[in-house]
Design an enzyme around this catalytic site. Structure first.
Site, short mmCIF file in Angstrom:
data_model
loop_
_atom_site.label_atom_id
_atom_site.label_comp_id
_atom_site.label_asym_id
_atom_site.label_seq_id
_atom_site.Cartn_x
_atom_site.Cartn_y
_atom_site.Cartn_z
N ILE A 153 62.45 5.88 87.60
CA ILE A 153 62.88 4.48 87.63
C ILE A 153 64.24 4.35 88.32
CG2 ILE A 153 63.54 2.50 86.19
CD1 ILE A 153 61.46 3.53 84.10
N ASP A 172 73.37 12.51 87.50
CA ASP A 172 72.22 13.06 86.78
C ASP A 172 72.40 14.57 86.72
OD1 ASP A 172 69.61 13.96 85.99
OD2 ASP A 172 68.74 12.12 86.77
N THR A 229 68.46 -1.20 81.12
CA THR A 229 67.03 -1.43 80.91
C THR A 229 66.39 -0.17 80.34
OG1 THR A 229 66.57 -0.73 83.18
CG2 THR A 229 66.75 -3.11 82.80
N SER A 230 67.22 0.75 79.81
CA SER A 230 66.67 2.05 79.41
C SER A 230 66.44 2.14 77.91
CB SER A 230 67.58 3.15 79.91
OG SER A 230 66.90 4.37 79.87
N ARG A 231 67.49 2.38 77.15
CA ARG A 231 67.39 2.39 75.68
C ARG A 231 68.68 1.82 75.12
NH1 ARG A 231 62.79 2.51 76.18
NH2 ARG A 231 61.23 3.97 75.43
N GLU A 260 67.51 -3.25 68.05
CA GLU A 260 66.42 -4.18 68.40
C GLU A 260 65.21 -4.04 67.47
OE1 GLU A 260 65.65 -2.64 72.45
OE2 GLU A 260 63.66 -2.07 71.75
N HIS A 292 63.37 -6.49 75.67
CA HIS A 292 62.59 -5.29 75.99
C HIS A 292 61.31 -5.67 76.75
CE1 HIS A 292 62.41 -0.85 74.70
NE2 HIS A 292 61.71 -1.02 75.83
P1 NAD Z 1 62.65 10.05 84.08
O1 NAD Z 1 62.45 11.16 83.11
O2 NAD Z 1 61.89 10.05 85.36
O3 NAD Z 1 64.21 9.96 84.48
C1 NAD Z 1 65.24 10.11 83.58
C2 NAD Z 1 66.37 10.81 84.31
O4 NAD Z 1 67.51 10.85 83.44
C3 NAD Z 1 66.04 12.26 84.69
O5 NAD Z 1 66.26 12.45 86.08
C4 NAD Z 1 67.00 13.08 83.85
O6 NAD Z 1 67.44 14.26 84.49
C5 NAD Z 1 68.14 12.09 83.68
N1 NAD Z 1 69.07 12.45 82.62
C6 NAD Z 1 68.85 13.25 81.53
N2 NAD Z 1 70.00 13.41 80.86
C7 NAD Z 1 70.94 12.70 81.51
C8 NAD Z 1 72.35 12.50 81.32
N3 NAD Z 1 72.99 13.09 80.29
N4 NAD Z 1 73.00 11.72 82.18
C9 NAD Z 1 72.38 11.15 83.24
N5 NAD Z 1 71.06 11.33 83.50
C10 NAD Z 1 70.37 12.10 82.63
O7 NAD Z 1 62.43 8.71 83.26
P2 NAD Z 1 62.09 7.26 83.83
O8 NAD Z 1 60.63 7.06 83.85
O9 NAD Z 1 62.88 7.05 85.08
O10 NAD Z 1 62.64 6.35 82.64
C11 NAD Z 1 64.03 6.23 82.39
C12 NAD Z 1 64.20 5.55 81.05
O11 NAD Z 1 63.80 4.18 81.16
C13 NAD Z 1 63.29 6.10 79.93
O12 NAD Z 1 63.90 7.17 79.27
C14 NAD Z 1 63.11 4.93 79.02
O13 NAD Z 1 64.07 5.04 77.98
C15 NAD Z 1 63.45 3.72 79.88
N6 NAD Z 1 62.35 2.77 80.00
C16 NAD Z 1 62.56 1.48 79.61
C17 NAD Z 1 61.56 0.53 79.72
C18 NAD Z 1 61.75 -0.91 79.32
O14 NAD Z 1 60.76 -1.64 79.15
N7 NAD Z 1 62.97 -1.39 79.17
C19 NAD Z 1 60.31 0.93 80.25
C20 NAD Z 1 60.14 2.26 80.65
C21 NAD Z 1 61.16 3.18 80.54
#
Ligand code: NAD
Length: 328
Positions: A153, A172, A229-231, A260, A292
């Site tokens: 993402i 990252d 938009t992550s957690r 949430e 969310h």
């Molecule tokens: P992904 O696993 O492809 O990417 C996550 C990245 O974060 C990886 O490259 C990893 O190396 C990196 N990472 C790990 N530890 C880290 C740190 N300490 N500092 C910086 N980067 C670090 O995951 P993704 O599919 O890209 O999803 C990312 C996040 O988006 C998910 O973990 C999820 O929490 C969130 N998400 C949210 C929604 C929503 O509806 N809001 C939907 C899908 C995913």
């Protein structure tokens, strides 16, 4: 296999419920937790979402009920006790990837809404108020965007922002080529120092909990825009509120919020909001919160349903792909 789908909404029933195969999906409205776990009796698998409680006690109870599979219908699994699942021989699977564009585009939508005050303009015009005072925005073109977490993402988001003519910085610990073609990898402090917009795309881990806190905010530019938009727990919300009050944080776009669970995904409009932190956030004109919904596109829901069904089928046939399982 009989699969108990917890926390299910009408849109889950439409997507997963369209399945006409040999396995059976039964939909339950309540979220999975210590109280509702008894509903999993007689099922081989449970299917859960981001705010279900799949912690130690629930995993233990699922094991007692003979549940063999926890099928997450999302990418994140921070709400699952993987150690307990492993110890009790329960497999955990997920949907590792479903249209990264869906979430990345939502992050862009939050940015574009905030920087041109669209949410305020919408309200003003409904009040027959066409004044512009206070609605001045800024160009995204030429700004520096810091991407924390450059996975699927994060790099899709980076690509979109580079289309606006932004300079892209990434942090990252696990770097990838896809992002390296779009932006520059830097240390976290440099990203915080130089970014006009900081967008979070890393998973929630012990190392990333409150990655946005009073210290990291102090390292950011004055008037920075923060997008999450992550957690929710990536952000220390009271610290951001303090920084919004002083103007250090100029804009905040959240799709996720630390507390949430029990609030998001539900219509609480007839209830009193008892979360004072969220209530304070809602008072700022430069804060936009969505509940969310970043994952919530037609395309993503279809992929989530297809992959969840494929995971259940593969588990039943003992050919579940490693990339779709999570383990400690
Ligand atoms: P992904 O696993 O492809 O990417 C996550 C990245 O974060 C990886 O490259 C990893 O190396 C990196 N990472 C790990 N530890 C880290 C740190 N300490 N500092 C910086 N980067 C670090 O995951 P993704 O599919 O890209 O999803 C990312 C996040 O988006 C998910 O973990 C999820 O929490 C969130 N998400 C949210 C929604 C929503 O509806 N809001 C939907 C899908 C995913």
């Amino acid at each position: 296999m009989r699969v108990a789908v917890f926390n299910s909404k009408d849109y889950d029933k439409e997507s997963l419920g369209a399945y006409r195969g040999e396995h059976e999906f039964v939909f339950f409205r309540p979220a999975l937790d210590e109280h509702s776990v008894a509903m999993a009796r007689g099922f081989d698998a449970v299917c859960c979402f981001v705010n279900d409680d799949v912690g130690t006690a629930v995993v233990e109870a699922l094991a007692e009920l003979g549940v063999k599979l926890i099928a997450m219908r999302c990418a994140g699994y921070n709400n699952v006790d993987l150690e307990a699942a492993k110890a009790r021989g329960i497999t955990v699977c997920r949907v590792p990837e479903y249209s990264p564009h869906t979430v990345a585009e939502h992050a862009v939508a939050l940015i574009m809404d905030l920087n041109r005050n669209i949410h305020r303009a919408f309200n003003r015009i409904r009040e027959n108020d066409y004044s512009l005072q206070g609605l001045q925005g800024f160009e995204i073109h030429g700004k520096t965007v810091g991407v924390i977490g450059t996975g699927i993402i994060g790099s899709t988001f980076a690509n979109l922002m580079s289309g606006f003519g932004c300079r892209i910085l990434g942090y990252d610990p696990g770097q990838n080529e896809r992002f390296a073609k779009i932006g520059d990898y830097v240390e976290l402090d440099k990203l915080l120092n130089e970014s006009d917009i900081v967008s979070l795309h890393c998973p929630l881990l012990p190392a990333t909990r409150h990655i946005v806190n009073a210290d990291s905010i102090n390292k950011m530019k004055d008037g920075v825009m923060i997008i999450n938009t992550s957690r929710g727990a990536l952000v220390d919300t009271p610290a951001v509120i303090d920084a919004l009050k002083t103007g250090k944080v100029g804009w905040l776009g959240l799709d996720v919020y630390e507390d949430e669970a029990g609030l998001f995904f539900e219509d609480n409009s007839n209830r009193i909001l008892t979360d004072d932190v969220l209530a304070r956030l809602l008072t700022f004109p430069n804060v936009v919160i969505t509940g969310h919904q970043a994952f919530f596109s037609r395309e993503a829901l279809k992929t989530i349903a297809d992959t969840t069904i494929a995971n259940v089928e593969a588990f039943a046939e003992q050919r579940l792909e490693e990339k779709n399982t999570v383990s400690v």
